[in-house]
Scaffold this motif. Structure first.
Motif, PDB file in Angstrom:
ATOM      1  N   LYS A  78       6.394  13.604  -7.308  1.00 34.62           N
ATOM      2  CA  LYS A  78       7.376  13.575  -7.205  1.00 34.62           C
ATOM      3  C   LYS A  78       7.348  15.508  -5.689  1.00 34.62           C
ATOM      4  O   LYS A  78       8.026  14.869  -4.487  1.00 34.62           O
ATOM      5  CB  LYS A  78       8.770  14.965  -7.878  1.00 34.62           C
ATOM      6  N   LYS A  79       6.885  15.954  -5.789  1.00 31.48           N
ATOM      7  CA  LYS A  79       6.321  17.292  -4.886  1.00 31.48           C
ATOM      8  C   LYS A  79       5.955  15.853  -3.869  1.00 31.48           C
ATOM      9  O   LYS A  79       6.118  16.866  -2.510  1.00 31.48           O
ATOM     10  CB  LYS A  79       5.794  18.063  -5.263  1.00 31.48           C
ATOM     11  N   THR A  80       5.118  15.833  -4.339  1.00 32.64           N
ATOM     12  CA  THR A  80       3.625  14.789  -2.810  1.00 32.64           C
ATOM     13  C   THR A  80       4.581  13.533  -2.042  1.00 32.64           C
ATOM     14  O   THR A  80       4.118  12.592  -1.448  1.00 32.64           O
ATOM     15  CB  THR A  80       2.559  14.507  -2.849  1.00 32.64           C
ATOM     16  N   GLY A  81       5.653  13.319  -2.580  1.00 27.25           N
ATOM     17  CA  GLY A  81       6.472  11.828  -2.358  1.00 27.25           C
ATOM     18  C   GLY A  81       6.203  10.739  -2.390  1.00 27.25           C
ATOM     19  O   GLY A  81       6.452  10.345  -1.768  1.00 27.25           O
ATOM     20  N   GLN A  82       5.640  10.520  -3.477  1.00 28.64           N
ATOM     21  CA  GLN A  82       5.247   9.120  -4.331  1.00 28.64           C
ATOM     22  C   GLN A  82       5.601   8.483  -5.269  1.00 28.64           C
ATOM     23  O   GLN A  82       5.465   8.015  -6.167  1.00 28.64           O
ATOM     24  CB  GLN A  82       3.498   9.102  -4.545  1.00 28.64           C
ATOM     25  N   SER A  83       6.824   9.590  -5.541  1.00 28.89           N
ATOM     26  CA  SER A  83       7.698   9.120  -7.054  1.00 28.89           C
ATOM     27  C   SER A  83       7.865   7.887  -7.038  1.00 28.89           C
ATOM     28  O   SER A  83       8.380   6.887  -7.865  1.00 28.89           O
ATOM     29  CB  SER A  83       8.236  10.723  -6.993  1.00 28.89           C
ATOM     30  N   ARG A  84       8.201   7.426  -5.854  1.00 33.05           N
ATOM     31  CA  ARG A  84       9.182   5.712  -5.566  1.00 33.05           C
ATOM     32  C   ARG A  84       8.136   5.322  -5.529  1.00 33.05           C
ATOM     33  O   ARG A  84       8.668   3.912  -4.556  1.00 33.05           O
ATOM     34  CB  ARG A  84      10.176   6.403  -4.657  1.00 33.05           C
ATOM     35  N   GLY A  85       7.000   5.289  -6.398  1.00 35.94           N
ATOM     36  CA  GLY A  85       5.887   3.891  -6.588  1.00 35.94           C
ATOM     37  C   GLY A  85       5.422   4.405  -4.577  1.00 35.94           C
ATOM     38  O   GLY A  85       3.955   3.351  -5.272  1.00 35.94           O
ATOM     39  N   GLY A  86       5.440   4.826  -4.443  1.00 37.02           N
ATOM     40  CA  GLY A  86       4.017   5.223  -3.565  1.00 37.02           C
ATOM     41  C   GLY A  86       3.681   4.416  -2.735  1.00 37.02           C
ATOM     42  O   GLY A  86       4.272   3.325  -2.264  1.00 37.02           O
ATOM     43  N   THR A  87       2.332   4.827  -1.438  1.00 32.93           N
ATOM     44  CA  THR A  87       1.768   4.000  -1.114  1.00 32.93           C
ATOM     45  C   THR A  87       0.503   3.628  -1.627  1.00 32.93           C
ATOM     46  O   THR A  87      -0.106   4.351  -2.469  1.00 32.93           O
ATOM     47  CB  THR A  87       1.712   4.590   0.898  1.00 32.93           C
ATOM     48  N   SER A  88      -0.009   2.848  -0.335  1.00 32.64           N
ATOM     49  CA  SER A  88      -1.611   2.011  -0.825  1.00 32.64           C
ATOM     50  C   SER A  88      -2.687   3.300  -0.443  1.00 32.64           C
ATOM     51  O   SER A  88      -2.145   3.999  -0.499  1.00 32.64           O
ATOM     52  CB  SER A  88      -1.736   1.032   0.109  1.00 32.64           C
ATOM     53  N   ILE A  89      -3.566   3.006  -0.542  1.00 35.75           N
ATOM     54  CA  ILE A  89      -4.527   4.230   0.042  1.00 35.75           C
ATOM     55  C   ILE A  89      -5.499   4.085   1.388  1.00 35.75           C
ATOM     56  O   ILE A  89      -6.092   4.478   2.515  1.00 35.75           O
ATOM     57  CB  ILE A  89      -6.119   3.273  -0.813  1.00 35.75           C
ATOM     58  N   HIS A  90      -4.155   3.058   2.159  1.00 38.19           N
ATOM     59  CA  HIS A  90      -3.855   2.975   3.862  1.00 38.19           C
ATOM     60  C   HIS A  90      -2.877   3.310   4.413  1.00 38.19           C
ATOM     61  O   HIS A  90      -3.232   3.895   5.790  1.00 38.19           O
ATOM     62  CB  HIS A  90      -4.570   1.703   3.836  1.00 38.19           C
ATOM     63  N   GLY A  91      -1.811   3.719   3.690  1.00 39.47           N
ATOM     64  CA  GLY A  91      -1.115   4.663   4.089  1.00 39.47           C
ATOM     65  C   GLY A  91       0.097   3.763   3.652  1.00 39.47           C
ATOM     66  O   GLY A  91       0.138   2.446   4.398  1.00 39.47           O
ATOM     67  N   VAL A  92       1.342   4.397   5.058  1.00 34.69           N
ATOM     68  CA  VAL A  92       2.595   3.521   5.199  1.00 34.69           C
ATOM     69  C   VAL A  92       2.448   3.043   5.804  1.00 34.69           C
ATOM     70  O   VAL A  92       3.019   1.638   5.918  1.00 34.69           O
ATOM     71  CB  VAL A  92       3.959   4.806   5.290  1.00 34.69           C
ATOM     72  N   THR A  93       1.868   3.457   7.537  1.00 37.40           N
ATOM     73  CA  THR A  93       2.045   2.032   8.399  1.00 37.40           C
ATOM     74  C   THR A  93       1.225   0.791   7.777  1.00 37.40           C
ATOM     75  O   THR A  93       1.970  -0.027   8.032  1.00 37.40           O
ATOM     76  CB  THR A  93       1.040   2.690   9.051  1.00 37.40           C
ATOM     77  N   VAL A  94       0.327   0.536   7.189  1.00 35.80           N
ATOM     78  CA  VAL A  94      -0.399  -0.168   6.546  1.00 35.80           C
ATOM     79  C   VAL A  94       0.975  -0.888   5.755  1.00 35.80           C
ATOM     80  O   VAL A  94       0.976  -2.396   5.484  1.00 35.80           O
ATOM     81  CB  VAL A  94      -2.023  -0.305   5.980  1.00 35.80           C
ATOM     82  N   ASP A  95       0.995  -0.453   4.963  1.00 37.06           N
ATOM     83  CA  ASP A  95       1.348  -0.895   3.325  1.00 37.06           C
ATOM     84  C   ASP A  95       2.516  -1.606   4.757  1.00 37.06           C
ATOM     85  O   ASP A  95       3.275  -2.487   4.285  1.00 37.06           O
ATOM     86  CB  ASP A  95       2.352   0.161   2.625  1.00 37.06           C
ATOM     87  N   ARG A  96       4.180  -0.666   5.525  1.00 35.39           N
ATOM     88  CA  ARG A  96       5.142  -1.840   6.208  1.00 35.39           C
ATOM     89  C   ARG A  96       4.547  -2.944   6.743  1.00 35.39           C
ATOM     90  O   ARG A  96       5.412  -4.109   6.878  1.00 35.39           O
ATOM     91  CB  ARG A  96       5.723  -0.511   7.110  1.00 35.39           C
ATOM     92  N   PHE A  97       3.296  -2.971   7.411  1.00 35.58           N
ATOM     93  CA  PHE A  97       2.884  -4.139   8.248  1.00 35.58           C
ATOM     94  C   PHE A  97       2.268  -5.326   7.537  1.00 35.58           C
ATOM     95  O   PHE A  97       3.190  -6.031   7.731  1.00 35.58           O
ATOM     96  CB  PHE A  97       1.686  -3.490   8.662  1.00 35.58           C
ATOM     97  N   GLN A  98       1.918  -4.893   5.725  1.00 36.12           N
ATOM     98  CA  GLN A  98       1.518  -5.656   5.524  1.00 36.12           C
ATOM     99  C   GLN A  98       3.357  -6.356   5.032  1.00 36.12           C
ATOM    100  O   GLN A  98       2.902  -7.475   4.174  1.00 36.12           O
ATOM    101  CB  GLN A  98       0.276  -4.931   4.133  1.00 36.12           C
ATOM    102  N   PHE A  99       3.581  -6.145   4.059  1.00 34.45           N
ATOM    103  CA  PHE A  99       4.999  -6.799   3.662  1.00 34.45           C
ATOM    104  C   PHE A  99       6.006  -6.220   3.764  1.00 34.45           C
ATOM    105  O   PHE A  99       6.623  -7.080   4.308  1.00 34.45           O
ATOM    106  CB  PHE A  99       5.293  -5.415   2.196  1.00 34.45           C
ATOM    107  N   GLN A 100       5.593  -6.477   5.448  1.00 30.47           N
ATOM    108  CA  GLN A 100       7.229  -6.330   6.326  1.00 30.47           C
ATOM    109  C   GLN A 100       6.986  -6.335   7.842  1.00 30.47           C
ATOM    110  O   GLN A 100       8.484  -7.416   8.656  1.00 30.47           O
ATOM    111  CB  GLN A 100       8.419  -5.452   6.576  1.00 30.47           C
TER     112      GLN A 100
END
Length: 167
Positions: A78-100
């Motif tokens: 919760k403190k690090t902002g990863q409490s709602r599923g988190g991100t992959s090891i590559h980060g938010v940008t790659v996750d967004r690109f991968q799934f959206q």
């Protein structure tokens, strides 16, 4: 519980029912051609955000689920902002690109409309060798030549079961 002849329980789980197998077969996607072309297109871009293999997210791994539920982890996530599923090891940008991204949208639309299914996969593995045709080689239908009068009258001393005429 089904017991084996030796009195021991079976070592393997029972096979799923036919309806479940059919559902699994129908859900199988065959995207190798589409993914190959997408991977080839994104291989020329920088940064390499368009990977074909989805990035690993430990919080979505069912085998690591118990670890993320241990006492010290939820407050830290919760403190690090990863409490709602988190991100992959590559980060938010790659996750967004991968799934959206555009490639993900293309594949989702394609598969939702049934283009990722091959008739062989949808109908199941029971089609294997279902339409096999007999092979008639040099030696004929019975696997040997019948070019002597004795073989023409009685092709086998063991008898022949056939719908064809034996001449």
């Amino acid at each position: 519980m089904v017991m084996m002849p030796s009195g021991l329980p079976p070592r393997f789980a029972p096979s799923p029912p036919k309806a479940e197998l059919k559902r699994r077969e129908k859900a199988f996607l065959l995207d190798c051609v589409a993914i190959s072309s997408i991977a080839r297109d994104y291989s020329y871009s920088a940064p390499k955000a368009g990977t074909v293999i989805p990035p690993y997210n430990a919080q979505n791994d069912r085998h690591a689920l118990a670890y993320f539920r241990t006492k010290p982890l939820p407050p830290l996530l919760k403190k690090t902002g990863q409490s709602r599923g988190g991100t992959s090891i590559h980060g938010v940008t790659v996750d967004r690109f991968q799934f959206q991204g555009s490639a993900a949208g293309y594949l989702q639309t394609r598969n939702k409309n049934g283009a990722g299914h091959s008739a062989d996969q949808v109908k199941g593995h029971s089609l294997f060798l279902s339409e096999i045709k007999p092979i008639f080689g040099y030696n004929g239908l019975y696997g040997y030549r019948r070019n002597t009068p004795a073989l023409r009258k009685v092709p086998s001393p063991f008898g022949v079961i056939t719908r064809s005429a034996i001449h």
